[in-house]
Design a protein around this motif. Structure first.
Motif, PDB file in Angstrom:
ATOM      1  N   PHE A   1       6.304 -27.641  30.300  1.00  8.90           N
ATOM      2  CA  PHE A   1       5.749 -28.587  29.338  1.00  8.90           C
ATOM      3  C   PHE A   1       5.234 -27.861  28.092  1.00  8.90           C
ATOM      4  N   VAL A   2       4.546 -26.732  28.282  1.00  9.67           N
ATOM      5  CA  VAL A   2       4.040 -25.975  27.133  1.00  9.67           C
ATOM      6  C   VAL A   2       5.205 -25.388  26.332  1.00  9.67           C
TER       7      VAL A   2
ATOM      8  N   GLU B   1       4.845 -23.213  17.246  1.00  8.56           N
ATOM      9  CA  GLU B   1       3.871 -22.340  17.896  1.00  8.56           C
ATOM     10  C   GLU B   1       2.439 -22.750  17.589  1.00  8.56           C
ATOM     11  N   ASP B   2       2.159 -23.028  16.324  1.00 12.48           N
ATOM     12  CA  ASP B   2       0.782 -23.325  15.928  1.00 12.48           C
ATOM     13  C   ASP B   2       0.254 -24.585  16.608  1.00 12.48           C
ATOM     14  N   LYS B   3       1.081 -25.617  16.664  1.00  8.74           N
ATOM     15  CA  LYS B   3       0.663 -26.872  17.293  1.00  8.74           C
ATOM     16  C   LYS B   3       0.441 -26.680  18.788  1.00  8.74           C
ATOM     17  N   ALA B   4       1.284 -25.890  19.427  1.00 11.38           N
ATOM     18  CA  ALA B   4       1.120 -25.628  20.859  1.00 11.38           C
ATOM     19  C   ALA B   4      -0.172 -24.862  21.120  1.00 11.38           C
TER      20      ALA B   4
ATOM     21  N   VAL C   1       8.793 -25.840  21.485  1.00  9.54           N
ATOM     22  CA  VAL C   1      10.112 -26.195  20.954  1.00  9.54           C
ATOM     23  C   VAL C   1      10.024 -27.399  20.027  1.00  9.54           C
ATOM     24  N   GLN C   2       9.281 -28.409  20.433  1.00  4.63           N
ATOM     25  CA  GLN C   2       9.249 -29.664  19.684  1.00  4.63           C
ATOM     26  C   GLN C   2       8.303 -29.628  18.488  1.00  4.63           C
TER      27      GLN C   2
END
Length: 351
Positions: A183-184, A193-196, A189-190
């Motif tokens: 999920f992470v 990196e910054d949003k994750a 991917v979606q």
């Protein structure tokens, strides 16, 4: 107790230990060979538990006369072992818990392309673009909730809302679990990196309830000692089966995130054939069997996963696979998990 963690691979052994800490030791087993099957044998590395798949493998041996020697361990351990062994591996088939594990092995050039009559049975969404692995079953990420703790109207429309202070201390997560890691990776991917990183930091700041796997989260939500938790859909059916109930009789309920939210990721367990087995008719027969009506029905009825082959009825008590509003994430892109494991660790969710 409901058996849980199902853990995904990281490619470096040092990082992999993060996943394996939740998985326990490796164990090996195999079906007992009969005299009729003694000359026909394949070796399978299984990231799926013995409890889950041995009954099915026994059925395969009975039907085909092919003995299956199985090495059982977490998918992480099996993928790492294949990468270490390389072309020296005794494995003919890798039966993995997760698309990322299959992709990691495929990237190292260890799989043979599967025949077209195999890949064509599985929708493109659930197989490798290269044809080197195919999904066997699908599962959806969900938010399990206790209606006495959170009403349906109060549930978040997006997984990102779980970082809101209203959910502080109320969310169960299993950061060393395969499905959470996938999920992470899907978040990366979606959304980038910054949003994750922002999501993980917000989740950690919200004092989540950390558990080793999906099973303990579900049990606590059902008991009312936890409000909500991020798990896979099929755990509800498994818990109900253990208790001699139907899923609707449990207190815990499932919330499927709408609108293509990353929290509704649909992943697969799947299979690939090692290059040494490219011309092995017995290994091919095993893959065919997993995609056949008997095995697909077994997974739907006994483990409550979604069949990926047309014409097989899905599990009861959940929306049909075609009705799920899954995110626009290519499962082929879930193979770079090393950075995901590092990101989860750096977030503080795992010591």
């Amino acid at each position: 107790m409901l058996h849980s963690p199902r853990t995904l691979p990281a490619l470096l052994v040092g990082v992999l230990l993060l996943s394996l800490a939740a998985c326990g030791g490796e164990q090996s087993a195999g079906t007992a060979p009969s005299s009729a099957a003694a000359t026909k044998k394949i070796t399978v590395y299984s990231g799926r538990s013995e409890e889950l798949v041995k009954p099915l493998l026994d059925k395969f041996t009975q039907a085909s006369g092919i003995t299956v020697d199985v090495r059982y361990a977490a998918t992480a351990a099996m993928a790492a072992q294949l990468l270490e062994e390389g072309e020296r591996s005794p494995a003919d088939v890798f039966f993995a818990q997760d698309a990322g594990a299959l992709g990691a092995v495929a990237k190292k050039g260890l799989f043979a392309p599967l025949p077209a009559d195999v890949t064509s049975r599985v929708p493109e969404t659930y197989r490798a673009r290269s044809g080197e692995w195919v999904g066997v079953t699908a599962r959806a990420r969900v938010l399990v909730y206790n209606p006495s703790k959170a009403t349906e109207q109060e549930l978040p429309a997006s997984v990102f809302e779980l970082t809101d202070p209203k959910w502080k201390g109320k969310v169960g997560v299993a950061p060393t679990n395969a499905s959470f890691q996938a999920f992470v990776t899907a978040l990366r991917v979606q959304h980038g990196e910054d949003k994750a990183k922002e999501f993980l930091a917000g989740l950690q700041a919200n004092e989540p309830q950390i558990r080793d796997g999906n099973g303990p989260i579900l049990e606590e939500v059902d008991a009312g000692t936890m409000t909500v938790g991020l798990i896979n859909h099929y755990y509800l059916g498994e818990l109900a089966k253990e208790r001699g109930l139907t899923p609707d009789k449990l207190t815990a309920k499932l919330h499927f995130f709408p609108g293509g939210d990353t929290g509704a990721l649909v992943n697969v367990a799947g299979v690939g054939m090692l290059k040494k087995a490219a011309a092995n008719a017995d290994a091919k027969a095993f893959v065919d069997y997993l995609l056949g009506a008997e095995a697909q029905a077994y997974f739907a009825e006994q483990t409550f996963e979604y069949p990926v082959v047309a014409g097989v009825t899905g599990p009861a008590g959940v929306p049909a696979l075609s009705e799920l509003q899954a995110p626009d994430v290519d499962l082929n892109d879930l193979d770079e998990l090393e950075a995901t494991i590092t990101m989860i660790k750096e977030s503080g969710l795992v010591p």
